[in-house]
Design a protein around this motif. Structure first.
Motif, PDB file in Angstrom:
ATOM      1  N   ARG A 126       0.783   5.338   0.146  1.00  0.00           N
ATOM      2  CA  ARG A 126      -0.065   6.522   0.370  1.00  0.00           C
ATOM      3  C   ARG A 126       0.233   7.625  -0.624  1.00  0.00           C
ATOM      4  NH1 ARG A 126      -1.165   9.460   6.198  1.00  0.00           N
ATOM      5  NH2 ARG A 126      -2.520  11.116   5.433  1.00  0.00           N
ATOM      6  N   PRO A 172      -5.159  -2.338   3.517  1.00  0.00           N
ATOM      7  CA  PRO A 172      -6.392  -1.852   4.148  1.00  0.00           C
ATOM      8  C   PRO A 172      -7.428  -2.947   4.380  1.00  0.00           C
ATOM      9  CG  PRO A 172      -5.667  -0.319   2.453  1.00  0.00           C
ATOM     10  CD  PRO A 172      -4.783  -1.515   2.338  1.00  0.00           C
ATOM     11  N   SER A 173      -7.401  -3.993   3.559  1.00  0.00           N
ATOM     12  CA  SER A 173      -8.376  -5.068   3.743  1.00  0.00           C
ATOM     13  C   SER A 173      -8.182  -5.797   5.069  1.00  0.00           C
ATOM     14  CB  SER A 173      -8.269  -6.065   2.587  1.00  0.00           C
ATOM     15  OG  SER A 173      -6.957  -6.623   2.528  1.00  0.00           O
ATOM     16  N   TYR A 200       0.858  -1.184   0.000  1.00  0.00           N
ATOM     17  CA  TYR A 200       0.000   0.000   0.000  1.00  0.00           C
ATOM     18  C   TYR A 200       0.895   1.235   0.000  1.00  0.00           C
ATOM     19  CZ  TYR A 200      -3.347   3.525   1.516  1.00  0.00           C
ATOM     20  OH  TYR A 200      -4.128   4.647   1.585  1.00  0.00           O
ATOM     21  N   GLU A 222      -9.231   5.470   4.199  1.00  0.00           N
ATOM     22  CA  GLU A 222      -9.055   4.065   4.569  1.00  0.00           C
ATOM     23  C   GLU A 222      -9.367   3.851   6.061  1.00  0.00           C
ATOM     24  OE1 GLU A 222      -8.643   2.014   2.322  1.00  0.00           O
ATOM     25  OE2 GLU A 222      -7.561   2.957   0.664  1.00  0.00           O
ATOM     26  N   TYR A 239      -1.783   5.462   6.212  1.00  0.00           N
ATOM     27  CA  TYR A 239      -2.987   5.269   5.406  1.00  0.00           C
ATOM     28  C   TYR A 239      -3.665   6.599   5.100  1.00  0.00           C
ATOM     29  CZ  TYR A 239      -2.507   0.378   6.780  1.00  0.00           C
ATOM     30  OH  TYR A 239      -2.029  -0.889   6.980  1.00  0.00           O
TER      31      TYR A 239
END
Length: 1120
Positions: A313, A425-426, A311, A473, A469
């Motif tokens: 940002r 994020p999941s 991920y 999110e 994040y």
């Protein structure tokens, strides 16, 4: 630096901070370094220079980058001394010590890059290092810096064989190559026991990664290192240090070396570590280095790349982010991602990850932290599916079957994964609930608890998430995280956790700016402020009110720490106005079952909370004009509450329910409450000593409020039946054989409201007077202290009336008895095995006298009390001297009400001006006694002041004796020319002597004072016979019969002083001295001879000159 705040320079406020803006000691440092050639030969000057250099550089420990512009010239100045062949060894070692100080402050990684690293420097550095003695403890800084210097010079971009020249020495023997010499030095210093071994590991990491060395010597060095690791056991300090050095060097080697060069050896190193099982070692550093090396091996097995699936940002540059119209997570090209994911993972990686996951649960923090960083680094090189499995394994640490170590390690690992973008994020929906549990994690262990490190690490996770994040999110979880963080910031027991939570905000949470301003890093440092003030402010926002209340009810009121339980109940009291209906309908029904439960901590907290909430609901009801309690079931639970509750808990509950004006008047439950209070007073002696004071305070508070609410008739009179019962019962308790029952009964009488005392005052005062009277055996001092306090409390409650009844109020008929009682307490000097326990009574009597005096300001009996206060203010115990002095000044300076009839008021105000009263430190003898001694000039105060000073002069504390004696003698000197004043002082002294012949507290000190006075302070030469001399002589003749050596010694001093007066006095004194010279005690005879010898030296007219020499010889030569 100065920071300007505002819009115009005229109104700017200059705020000075502790942040430094540059290396301001540059000139001083240059002069200090240049002075080294003069200082090195002198050990003292060398130490001064070193300490001064340390003092300068240590200021920059937190801002070492400020030294960067100055490092080069400092280094060059010192190297000039070191490179000079004429420099003596002591100067060279001193120069290297200064270099070590610089590298320690700036950090060796930065500083070593500035060291010269040309080809010409390699051989001189290596030769100088070879000449050092590894066992010399005084020059280890030299070896440390030379190893760092060699670490840089060995990186020359030429094959080292080109520097060897001829391989034969002058003697014809083969000479070692440069490569072998460096490797030998590195190995030698890896096994030493001091700091240079850390520099040797740096040398290994630099030297072994050279292409030529790697080809020829890497395998041999790894074999040597693995042999050391395999063969040595960590059962001795030397072996542990060698193992540490080997592991450190391998870890640095696998960090700096090329993956292609080290990959063939990684499997063998990992196998050696598995066989050695260093994770089972008791040495924390070995386990940490083992984990560090294991993670480096894992990185060697994996290709160096950044995971395309992580991920992101956005840019880490603020300017780049601001230039973007809208931030968005970067999605890599799917083809590239699939291509990068398609490669084989070596089977050893699974072993590495397993070791790291075990390291997350280690008992040592440094091991867990290293393992967490390793998890983060390795996961960043794994495919997405395998990385998700690693995340799942980390989440398994958050099980209540695991220890606090596993929870802490798991939090650190999650923070590392989140910070690196490896926690997608999941996964947040699985992670956030676990972090919220970690924020309140606490496990009871014996008399304390563990879990503060877990909560602190959980705050670190929240901090990393907020910065890793996008706000969108975290939006589904932000309120939940915010509540948990704020609860930790306000209610956590540990200040580090509160502060960590206050700076770990998850982005844009509701009312964030206002809350973080109120609950900033410094505000949450005070626990009371957090519970009682900040919590109320935060609960004013509806999003947090119920969450905070629920946390207090569920977690804090049954906390293992009693102070936290009490603070939690007070916080619930303060939070009740924010949600009164919720408290009445939900919280109270939850607390009542806990109040009769089996858990001791929960029962204590629930009882206190019930009382606090009920009282708060009553106050809310007064403001809203409605009954808030509803049907809480108090009456039905009254008897059940009494059985399991501790007496102090229930007394606190009685107080709060009485303040809440519960509708229990004439209810049988009140009889039960009164029975609890009475039973507590009777059984106080069965309570542990640490809890007695708290229980007694709770009993007194409960009884006072209970009487006010339930024993008063509508017309303001007392319930006659209960009045008779309670007063008789507590008066009877004053004669109990149990000391604490006496104390409780006295305080109970003192706390009764005025209507309960009305008509019983004479009876109560007589009973308290009997208790206050000192007994011959000195028993029950605590009871006398509390009785004296109760007298003042009773007097203040009933008030004063000039024509009132002596059975209902203070009046001229009984005020004399009260003052007699208090003045008697001021002269209580009872002692027992605990020391001067009478000081407790004197302190209470002084405070009580002040309260009564302020109440009856028109009384004419102030002179004895002020004199007693002056005496106490002149005595030796600092605490009670300060207490008496402050009360003395309070009465003297009081204006509301003004206290009349104070003797010598004008003179006292000149000695103790109102302006300087606050600055006078009574506990400091240097300040107190010069003021107190001035009272000797006031006739009414002279006797008591001299009595108090006598105790101080004869004390054992040096400062007290010094300043009291000095002040007393200064006063006597000031009146030497005033015959009347001197005569009055002498009469006072004799009066004290006559009155305390058998009182050792005063008599010895008085004799010492007299001995000094008659040696010259009194000018009596004009009178052949003076009353003071005759009286002293007569008194000392009586004391001479004593068998106490201190008394006899004091008499000897007085006799030798009196011998200066001619006539009949001198003859009598000499005869007494001769008798003492023949005393049965050898100690007395020896002291008498010594004192007489000094006497004849001082007064040469005492004996005939013809025989004086023989007398002196007899006194000095005889074995007395």
């Amino acid at each position: 630096i100065s920071v300007f705040v505002g819009h115009t320079y005229e109104n700017d406020a200059i705020v000075k901070t502790c942040v430094l803006d540059g290396f301001s000691e540059s000139a001083e440092t240059r002069a200090l370094i240049c002075s080294l050639p003069e200082a090195h030969g002198d050990e003292k000057q060398t130490e001064i220079a070193t300490q001064k250099f340390l003092l300068i550089l240590n200021r920059y420990q937190e801002q070492p980058r400020l030294l960067d512009p100055h490092l080069e010239w400092m280094l060059n100045l010192i190297l000039d001394f070191i490179r000079n062949e004429q420099s003596p060894p002591s100067l060279v070692h001193l120069g290297f010590k200064f270099l070590y100080i610089i590298s320690k402050v700036r950090g060796y990684k930065v500083f070593m890059q500035l060291l010269p690293h040309e080809v010409a420097d390699l051989q001189p550095v290596l030769d100088l290092l070879s000449r050092q003695d590894p066992n010399d403890l005084e020059t280890w800084e030299t070896r440390y810096m030379l190893l760092l210097w060699l670490s840089m010079t060995c990186l020359v971009p030429f094959d080292l064989s080109r520097l060897d020249g001829r391989m034969e020495s002058d003697s014809g023997k083969p000479r070692d190559s440069t490569m072998d010499r460096i490797l030998t030095v590195a190995k030698d210093y890896l096994v030493v026991g001091d700091t240079p071994r850390y520099a040797a590991s740096v040398l290994v990491s630099k030297f072994m990664t050279r292409p030529d060395v790697q080809q020829k010597r890497l395998g041999d060095f790894l074999d040597w290192s693995l042999g050391v690791i395999s063969q040595l056991k960590d059962d001795s300090g030397t072996n542990v240090r060698i193992l540490e050095s080997a592991l450190q060097s391998l870890a640095k080697l696998f960090k700096h070396g090329k993956r292609d060069d080290l990959s063939p050896h990684a499997a063998a190193v990992l196998q050696c570590l598995e066989q050695r099982r260093l994770s089972d070692s008791s040495e924390a550093m070995l386990k940490k280095l083992s984990i560090k090396l294991t993670q480096r091996l894992g990185l060697t097995f994996l290709k160096p790349r950044l995971a395309a699936w992580r991920y992101q940002r956005g840019s880490r540059s603020l300017a780049a982010n601001l230039s973007m119209s809208q931030s968005a997570a970067v999605s890599p090209d799917m083809d590239t991602q699939e291509q990068e994911e398609d490669y084989d993972i070596p089977e050893q990686v699974e072993t590495v990850i397993e070791h790291l996951l075990v390291g997350l649960k280690d008992k040592e923090t440094i091991v867990r932290w290293s393992a967490a960083k390793g998890i983060g680094r390795l996961t960043g090189r794994l495919p997405k599916e395998l990385a998700d499995e690693v995340v799942g394994s980390v989440l398994d640490c958050f099980s209540f079957q695991e220890t606090d170590n596993a929870w802490h390690g798991g939090c650190l690992a999650l923070a590392e994964l989140g910070r690196r973008g490896l926690l997608l994020p999941s996964r947040l929906k699985d992670v956030v609930p676990l972090i919220i549990k970690a924020l309140i994690y606490e496990e009871k262990r014996g008399a304390c608890s563990v879990g503060s490190n877990v909560r602190d690490a959980a705050c670190y996770v929240c901090w990393s998430f907020a910065r890793a994040y996008e706000p969108k999110e975290l939006e589904p979880f932000v309120c939940e995280i915010a509540r948990a963080l704020l609860i930790t910031a306000v209610f956590d027991r540990n200040v580090n956790c509160r502060r960590a939570a206050s700076v770990s905000s998850p982005g844009t949470f509701p009312h964030g700016i206002d809350i973080l301003t109120a609950a900033d890093y410094y505000a949450v440092g005070n626990l009371n402020n957090c519970y009682l003030n900040i919590s109320v402010y935060i609960a004013g926002f509806p999003e947090y009110t119920k969450a905070m209340i629920d946390h207090l009810v569920a977690i804090k009121i049954n906390h293992w720490d009693g102070a936290i339980r009490e603070l939690a109940t007070k916080a619930l009291h303060n939070l009740t106005p924010q949600a009164p209906d919720y408290m009445a309908t939900t919280v109270l029904p939850q607390l009542l079952p806990l109040a009769v439960g089996m858990d001791r901590h929960g029962r204590h907290g629930a009882i206190l909370a019930c009382g606090e909430i009920t009282h708060a609901l009553y106050k809310v009801g007064l403001q809203t004009d409605r009954w808030m309690m509803g049907n809480t079931g108090w009456a039905g639970l009254g008897g059940e509450l009494m059985r399991p509750a501790s007496k102090s808990d229930f007394c606190g509950l009685i107080e709060k329910l009485s303040l809440a004006k519960m509708p229990f008047k004439n209810d049988p439950v009140i009889t039960g409450w009164q029975g609890i209070i009475d039973d507590t007073i009777k059984t106080l002696h069965l309570v542990s000593s640490g809890a007695k004071d708290g229980i007694m305070l709770a009993v007194v508070s409960a009884l006072s409020v209970l009487c006010e609410e339930f024993y008063q008739t509508p017309d303001g009179q007392a319930d006659s039946q209960m009045q008779d019962v309670l007063v008789s019962q507590y008066i009877e308790g004053l004669q109990s054989p149990q000391m604490l029952t006496r104390c409780g009964s006295a305080l109970a009488l003192g706390c009764l409201p005025a209507f309960m005392i009305h008509g019983k005052l004479k009876q109560i005062l007589q009973a308290l007077q009997q208790v206050c009277a000192p007994t011959q055996d000195g028993k029950f001092p605590e009871a006398r202290r509390d009785a004296v306090k109760a007298v003042a409390q009773v007097c203040v409650k009933v008030g004063v009336a000039a024509h009132g009844s002596p059975d209902s109020t203070l009046c001229p008929e009984n005020i004399g008895e009260v003052y007699d009682l208090l003045l008697s307490g001021m002269n209580d000097y009872t002692t027992d095995s605990r020391g001067d326990v009478g000081a407790w009574i004197r302190e209470a009597a002084m405070s009580s006298a002040m309260d009564v005096t302020l109440l009856v300001a028109a009384s004419m009996r102030l002179m004895p009390m002020m004199c007693c206060l002056a005496q106490q203010a002149a005595e030796k115990i600092d605490r009670y001297r300060a207490h008496a002095g402050n009360i003395f000044l309070r009465l003297l300076h009081s204006s509301e009400p003004a206290v009349p009839h104070i003797p010598h008021r004008e003179e006292l105000l000149s000695i103790f001006p109102v302006e300087s009263a606050g600055s006078l430190n009574w506990t400091a003898p240097s300040q107190a006694y010069p003021h107190i001694a001035q009272l000797l000039g006031l006739p009414e105060y002279q006797y008591h002041t001299l009595l108090g000073l006598t105790v101080s002069v004869g004390g054992v504390t040096e400062s007290t004796v010094q300043f009291s004696s000095h002040s007393l003698f200064n006063y006597v000197k000031s009146i030497q020319e005033d015959g009347a004043a001197l005569g009055q002082f002498g009469e006072t002294l004799l009066r004290i002597l006559r009155g305390n012949l058998r009182n050792d507290r005063y008599f010895l000190s008085l004799l010492q004072i007299c001995a000094h006075f008659v040696l010259g302070l009194f000018n009596f030469q004009s009178a052949k016979v003076h009353p003071l001399c005759v009286e002293l002589l007569a008194l000392c003749k009586e004391i001479k019969k004593s068998k106490s050596f201190p008394k006899l010694k004091a008499c000897l001093s007085v006799f030798c002083g009196l011998v200066q007066f001619q006539g009949d006095v001198r003859k009598k004194v000499l005869s007494q001295l001769l008798l003492l010279l023949c005393a049965p005690s050898p100690q007395v005879r020896k002291t008498a001879a010594s004192e007489m010898y000094e006497m004849f030296l001082t007064y040469d007219d005492v004996a005939d000159p013809d025989v004086l020499e023989d007398v002196m010889a007899s006194l000095s030569d005889t074995n007395w």
